[in-house]
Design a protein around this motif. Structure first.
Motif, PDB file in Angstrom:
ATOM      1  N   UNK A 189      -3.581   0.159   2.517  1.00 56.50           N
ATOM      2  CA  UNK A 189      -3.595   1.243   1.536  1.00 56.50           C
ATOM      3  C   UNK A 189      -2.272   1.970   1.501  1.00 56.50           C
ATOM      4  N   UNK A 190      -2.302   3.296   1.515  1.00 52.73           N
ATOM      5  CA  UNK A 190      -1.076   4.089   1.453  1.00 52.73           C
ATOM      6  C   UNK A 190      -0.170   3.814   2.650  1.00 52.73           C
ATOM      7  N   UNK A 193       2.990   1.372   2.768  1.00 51.28           N
ATOM      8  CA  UNK A 193       4.335   1.820   2.402  1.00 51.28           C
ATOM      9  C   UNK A 193       5.179   2.122   3.626  1.00 51.28           C
ATOM     10  N   UNK A 194       4.590   1.998   4.827  1.00 55.47           N
ATOM     11  CA  UNK A 194       5.322   2.219   6.072  1.00 55.47           C
ATOM     12  C   UNK A 194       5.745   0.852   6.619  1.00 55.47           C
ATOM     13  N   UNK A 195       7.055   0.539   6.583  1.00 55.35           N
ATOM     14  CA  UNK A 195       7.495  -0.785   7.001  1.00 55.35           C
ATOM     15  C   UNK A 195       7.050  -1.173   8.418  1.00 55.35           C
ATOM     16  N   UNK A 238       1.015  -2.632  -7.940  1.00 56.76           N
ATOM     17  CA  UNK A 238       1.155  -3.328  -6.666  1.00 56.76           C
ATOM     18  C   UNK A 238       1.173  -4.842  -6.861  1.00 56.76           C
ATOM     19  N   UNK A 239       0.430  -5.335  -7.839  1.00 56.86           N
ATOM     20  CA  UNK A 239       0.485  -6.775  -8.127  1.00 56.86           C
ATOM     21  C   UNK A 239       1.863  -7.160  -8.665  1.00 56.86           C
ATOM     22  N   UNK A 240       2.430  -6.288  -9.491  1.00 64.84           N
ATOM     23  CA  UNK A 240       3.786  -6.530  -9.998  1.00 64.84           C
ATOM     24  C   UNK A 240       4.792  -6.550  -8.846  1.00 64.84           C
ATOM     25  N   UNK A 241       4.678  -5.564  -7.962  1.00 69.47           N
ATOM     26  CA  UNK A 241       5.595  -5.482  -6.818  1.00 69.47           C
ATOM     27  C   UNK A 241       5.481  -6.731  -5.951  1.00 69.47           C
ATOM     28  N   UNK A 320       9.104  -4.028  -0.597  1.00 68.93           N
ATOM     29  CA  UNK A 320       9.165  -2.846  -1.465  1.00 68.93           C
ATOM     30  C   UNK A 320       8.095  -1.879  -0.967  1.00 68.93           C
ATOM     31  N   UNK A 321       8.481  -0.599  -0.821  1.00 66.44           N
ATOM     32  CA  UNK A 321       7.574   0.392  -0.238  1.00 66.44           C
ATOM     33  C   UNK A 321       7.606   1.656  -1.096  1.00 66.44           C
ATOM     34  N   UNK A 322       6.443   2.053  -1.607  1.00 60.70           N
ATOM     35  CA  UNK A 322       6.336   3.231  -2.464  1.00 60.70           C
ATOM     36  C   UNK A 322       5.383   4.232  -1.815  1.00 60.70           C
ATOM     37  N   UNK A 323       5.955   5.333  -1.342  1.00 62.25           N
ATOM     38  CA  UNK A 323       5.154   6.344  -0.645  1.00 62.25           C
ATOM     39  C   UNK A 323       4.010   6.823  -1.518  1.00 62.25           C
ATOM     40  N   UNK A 324       2.834   6.925  -0.926  1.00 66.12           N
ATOM     41  CA  UNK A 324       1.655   7.397  -1.625  1.00 66.12           C
ATOM     42  C   UNK A 324       0.906   6.307  -2.365  1.00 66.12           C
ATOM     43  N   UNK A 325       1.545   5.184  -2.599  1.00 64.34           N
ATOM     44  CA  UNK A 325       0.897   4.080  -3.304  1.00 64.34           C
ATOM     45  C   UNK A 325       0.638   2.902  -2.368  1.00 64.34           C
TER      46      UNK A 325
END
Length: 354
Positions: A189-190, A193-195, A238-241, A320-325
């Motif tokens: 989940x969120x 976004x943490x590597x 997220x599927x695009x990423x 690719x990491x997007x905080x909150x997503x």
């Protein structure tokens, strides 16, 4: 004849080093085959000594077969000092990255010779894997692949990340691994976004992206892989990423071969992600070498400008990491060859939605 020691001696001649004290446990294993926990090596241009205590004498005799085995009955460095005096050695190189200041102070007090710090000399030999090393690493990777196949069958919403990590770790051990090569990362989940989001008490939920980054030790060598999948539909972004990260991973595979640099491969992956508008969300280097250690040379980053050689094994892990997503990372282990590379990690890479 120990060919690894002979290669080291050639470097010693080039660097004008009459003797080297080896204390790094990884370098010791590489040069001596010793798997115990207490011992060191003193290597000159003519002789090679392995010093250990009573507990490991029999083991050292079987493993360090090309060495003169010396038993220390008191402090181990006193025994080395005796050898230095006996042979009239005037200068000893030591591994500055593996010797504490306290140990260095002890060496200064005990040794009658000069001390020369070195770094990366033995490690440079380890970067090019022999056929036997490649075979062992392939086995370690096959264990990780099997563990990934296993976890896809048991993972479900409601389980915690720690439960998943334990499943992976225990399953790899059941297949012959001696342990994990680093603390298993399970980030859902969120947290994806943490590597380096090591497993937590977070409960997996439907729609979560789940990133697993894990590996094992097998006969002293490591594996390292990352796969990201979804528990139900994770949403369009997220599927695009995922597809962007996969494209970057595949582009590196298409370009990796002897003669290219880590700087170039890092650029190749970063361009794919940057052109898609997510350059700022890829904040770490592309990869690293693996072998006796989970992070060793050669590097795969913009700072690594040396050309790769056949026999290097590197990781290819864009993300690719997007905080909150959430985030996505895909990692393979690649064996560099003269004309390209062999992808050692066999687990599927298309987006899996469970």
């Amino acid at each position: 004849m120990n060919l690894r020691v002979e290669k080291l001696r050639q470097l010693m001649i080039t660097e004008d080093l009459p003797a080297i004290l080896v204390t790094s446990p990884y370098n010791l294993r590489y040069l001596t085959n010793f798997t115990g926990t207490t011992g060191l090596a003193l290597i000159t241009l003519e002789r090679a000594f392995f010093v250990t205590d009573f507990r490991y004498m029999e083991q050292a005799a079987k493993q360090a077969v090309d060495y003169e085995i010396i038993q220390n009955k008191g402090p181990i460095f006193k025994e080395v000092a005796r050898l230095i005096d006996e042979m009239g050695i005037e200068d000893v190189a030591f591994e500055e990255e593996h010797v504490s200041f306290a140990t260095y102070s002890t060496l200064v007090d005990l040794f009658s010779c000069d001390l020369t710090p070195i770094a990366g000399l033995i490690e440079s030999l380890r970067e090019v894997k022999e056929d036997r090393e490649v075979a062992i690493i392939k086995k370690a990777i096959s264990i990780s692949d099997a563990a990934f196949t296993h976890i896809l069958k048991v993972i479900k919403p409601g389980m915690t990340e720690i439960e998943i990590a334990n499943q992976l770790d225990f399953y790899m051990r059941s297949l012959g691994a001696s342990g994990v090569s680093f603390e298993t990362i399970v980030a859902s989940g969120y947290r994806s976004a943490m590597p380096h989001g090591v497993a937590s008490e977070k409960v997996l939920a439907k729609g979560d992206m789940v990133t697993l980054d894990f590996g094992c030790y097998y006969q002293g060598y490591v594996s390292d892989m990352t796969r990201t999948f979804a528990l139900g539909d994770p949403g369009e972004q997220l599927k695009e990423i995922y597809e962007i990260v996969l494209a970057a991973n595949q582009k590196v595979i298409a370009e990796a071969k002897a003669g290219v640099t880590g700087e170039y491969l890092d650029f190749v992956a970063r361009k794919v992600i940057g052109d898609a508008g997510y350059g700022e969300a890829f904040g770490h280097g592309l990869g690293h070498g693996i072998g006796l250690e989970i992070h060793e040379g050669p590097a795969v980053s913009k700072a690594y400008t040396k050309e790769y050689l056949p026999g290097n094994i590197i990781t290819d892990e864009p993300g690719i990491y997007l905080a909150g997503l959430g985030g996505v990372r895909i990692e393979d282990d690649l064996l560099i060859t003269a004309t390209g590379n062999e992808v050692l990690t066999q687990s599927p890479k298309e987006l899996i939605i469970l």
